[in-house]
Design a protein around this motif. Structure first.
Motif: not given
Length: 216
Positions: A29-50
């Motif tokens: 997330a911090e290195a941007g391996w998922g593009g400009v939305d990397s931080v948001k993708k990490a947050d999305d993963l949390r919501q998916i798990i919950i």
């Protein structure tokens, strides 16, 4: 027999702390391996798990483990080879089972560990050290490190920050700056100076500025 209440907020806070401590996700997330939305993708993963855990979509920790590995590969192009997705899945699953029994023991431990790790990372950022550094200074720094890590109270943390469970895992999502598009200059094309550029009138003829006549 009265059914015990599920500790929803505690479980969600535990998932937040667990994912914050997961090194592959943090680095991706911090290195941007998922593009400009990397931080948001990490947050999305949390919501998916919950959502999956609280709605009973997963049968066992192995389902969660597979989902973590697939998500990391699809969203961050990262193939996990350290087996950390299994540890994360088992931790989240155990917290869920405990919270169903009104027990937040593991949740508190996970939050405590995540917060202490964050304090250490902020107090001692990665630096390049010279081989000639004084050993005595290193020992003094180590003593200061022990003093710099406070003994955190999880109860106080959750009380002071009720939004802990919904905070972004790794900071605010990055925004892409918007720049005004400029025409691309071709290779070898000369840049026209503003002094030599002429303005055109409505008929398309160049407007020539009249010079002042010298007084005779």
């Amino acid at each position: 027999m009265q059914q015990q209440a599920f500790l929803v907020n505690e479980f969600r806070a535990g998932v937040t702390a667990c994912l914050r401590s997961w090194s592959p996700l943090k680095h991706a997330a911090e290195a941007g391996w998922g593009g400009v939305d990397s931080v948001k993708k990490a947050d999305d993963l949390r919501q998916i798990i919950i959502d999956q855990m609280e709605t009973g979509q997963l049968a066992d920790p192995m389902d969660l483990e597979d989902n973590l590995a697939i998500y990391m590969e699809e969203e961050f192009s990262l193939q996990l080879e350290d087996g950390s997705e299994r540890q994360v899945a088992e931790c989240i699953w155990t917290m869920f089972e405990q919270c169903r029994r009104n027990d937040a023991t593991l949740v508190h431990q996970v939050i405590q560990g995540a917060e202490q790790a964050a304090v250490i990372a902020q107090a001692f950022p990665s630096q390049v050290q010279n081989e000639d550094d004084d050993d005595d200074e290193d020992m003094d720094d180590g003593d200061q490190a022990d003093d710099a890590v406070p003994q955190l109270s999880v109860a106080d943390l959750l009380q002071q920050q009720p939004e802990y469970a919904t905070q972004s895992l790794f900071g605010k999502p990055k925004t892409v700056p918007q720049f005004q598009a400029q025409p691309v200059r071709q290779l070898g094309e000369k840049v026209e100076s503003s002094e030599n550029r002429m303005d055109a009138d409505e008929d398309g003829f160049a407007v020539v500025a009249k010079g002042r006549r010298k007084a005779k």
